[in-house]
Motif scaffolding. Structure first.
Motif: not given
Length: 474
Positions: A151-156, A172-187, A219-222, A245-248
């Motif tokens: 389970a996780g949050f689809n992230t762009l 990705l390397d964070s010891p705290k599980v954030l649940g982000n599942i990266f689907r891709g990126f856009i410029y 569900e999340e956009v960085i 969506v949650v925006v970061k």
């Protein structure tokens, strides 16, 4: 299995376990209470159980607790809940709930103060233990699914610069599980320039942002843009207001110094979090419950007056009693708003036009209705349907939103909340007579969004009642 389905299953499981916990706790306490009152053994107390006791154990008490938990905001997205915060919420809910149950159910058992303190303490201990154990089991299961990647949050990610790459690696390397599942990126602009494509697929370009979010169930956009691209940030964040969506956002030093970055997680990437829900869970639930209760009661109490108003509208000029018009609501979704018709039927044959104080298109009865805001009463139906709230920015037509947004893009921030029957801006200006006044009114509605709370809603409602009583509507 999609996360949305997992969320629904987890909430159903939590509701079931809360029901079982409430029923078990009340059964155990009922036996203990009978033991105290009748001075018999615990097994003998079971023989005294009657039909009404079964009804209380299996229906009344659990239903009351489930409603209390619902008001406290428990049954929202479990995959974003902090276990520590949920323990705190459970303790507060159990304490308040046990006090209420104690006063209503066994407050007059003996009249002995020490008996009352003893029984309420035992009930609090029993109920809290069951509730906490079952809830922690659910939250542990949720956490396990996040850790395993089931389970996780689809992230762009928006941005293809080195900062975007660094954030991607840090998450990705964070010891705290954030649940982000990266689907891709856009410029962040149409110009593709560097190396994020080595790590994630490019899903399109910025002009397709809304379609990408919908098609990939994001569900999340960085948002990670260069300092030189900060002029794009407002446009991107404004467009994201039209999606839940949650925006970061990657902050600069000014954002950090000004206090915009709030975090207590040492290992997380330093980002500004912009949540689609502006109120705490419990306030959102209470706001919705108040909306429904006030609307239903108002329609019932005012029903004779509503019938009288409908007759007067029909007699005032030819045409329908109600006026239907499409407005833009939460997250930019259109809906039909309903009013008592206050204008002649050909009022907008030449196209959309705002009304003014001496507008000849308004009927004589319509002018009276507008003065006392009577024409807005059918919108209690919109509130019951969930399209509007009692308090929120007034909904506008897309025609005027497009005009204002051309020079004031932040106008779209108003769609982060449900539109309202009344608003801070309406208290100040009433009906806007021109676009300039709509822009002036927007300042107060933006302030409402940044400070929205049940207390502010109450204050706006009280001021609205003052405006109506004084006949200052227009």
């Amino acid at each position: 299995m999609r996360l949305s389905r997992m969320k629904r299953i987890a909430i159903r499981q939590l509701i079931l376990l809360d029901y079982i916990a409430a029923a078990l706790a009340w059964f155990c306490f009922w036996v203990y209470r009978q033991h105290l009152l009748t001075k018999v053994g615990y097994l003998d107390a079971l023989h005294k159980i009657q039909l009404r006791d079964y009804i209380n154990i299996l229906v009344v008490i659990p239903a009351g607790w489930l409603f209390a938990y619902f008001l406290s905001g428990t049954y929202f997205d479990l995959y974003r809940k902090s276990r520590l915060n949920e323990i705190n919420r459970t303790l507060i809910s159990c304490m308040l709930g046990c006090i209420m149950v104690s006063v209503i159910v066994f407050g007059n058992d003996t009249g002995d103060y020490s008996y009352f303190i003893n029984t309420i303490s035992r009930y609090l201990l029993i109920h809290t233990t069951f509730a906490l154990v079952f809830r922690l089991l659910i939250l542990y299961n949720v956490k396990r699914k996040l850790i395993s990647g089931r389970a996780g949050f689809n992230t762009l990610i928006i941005g293809g610069n080195q900062q975007a790459i660094n954030i991607y690696k840090q998450v990705l390397d964070s010891p705290k599980v954030l649940g982000n599942i990266f689907r891709g990126f856009i410029y962040s602009s149409k110009e593709a320039s560097n190396g994020m494509s080595k790590y994630l697929p490019q899903l399109g370009h910025i002009s397709q942002l809304e379609d990408i979010i919908d098609n990939h169930h994001i569900e999340e956009v960085i948002v990670a843009v260069d300092s030189s691209e900060h002029h794009l940030l407002e446009n991107i964040v404004t467009r994201l207001c039209y999606r839940p969506v949650v925006v970061k956002v990657l902050p600069d030093y000014y954002d950090i110094i000004s206090g915009s970055v709030k975090t207590s997680n040492v290992y997380d990437a330093v980002l500004i979090h912009i949540h689609p829900d502006l109120m705490p869970d419990w306030q959102r639930v209470c706001k919705r419950v108040i909306d429904i209760m006030v609307s239903v009661v108002s329609l019932l109490i005012l029903s004779p007056f509503l019938v009288f108003t409908a007759i007067m509208v029909k007699l005032s000029s030819k045409g329908s009693i109600f006026y239907k018009q499409q407005r833009i609501g939460l997250f930019g979704k259109p809906f039909n708003i309903y009013k008592f018709r206050s204008m002649y039927i050909e009022a907008e044959d030449a196209g959309p036009a705002l009304s003014s104080k001496l507008d000849p298109r308004i009927t004589k009865w319509g002018r009276f209705m507008r003065k006392w805001r009577i024409d807005e009463l059918p919108q209690f139906g919109n509130i019951i349907l969930g399209e509007m709230s009692l308090v929120g920015p007034r909904p506008e037509r897309k025609h005027y939103i497009d005009i204002i947004s051309a020079n004031h893009a932040h106008y779209k921030y108003l769609h982060k909340v449900k539109p309202g029957l009344t608003s801070w801006g309406m208290v100040q200006f009433g009906y806007a007579e021109n676009v300039e006044e709509m822009i002036e009114r927007m300042k107060y509605d933006l302030l409402y969004i940044e400070n929205c709370s049940l207390a502010l809603d109450l204050k706006i409602i009280l001021y609205t009642i003052m405006v109506i009583v004084q006949g200052r509507g227009k």
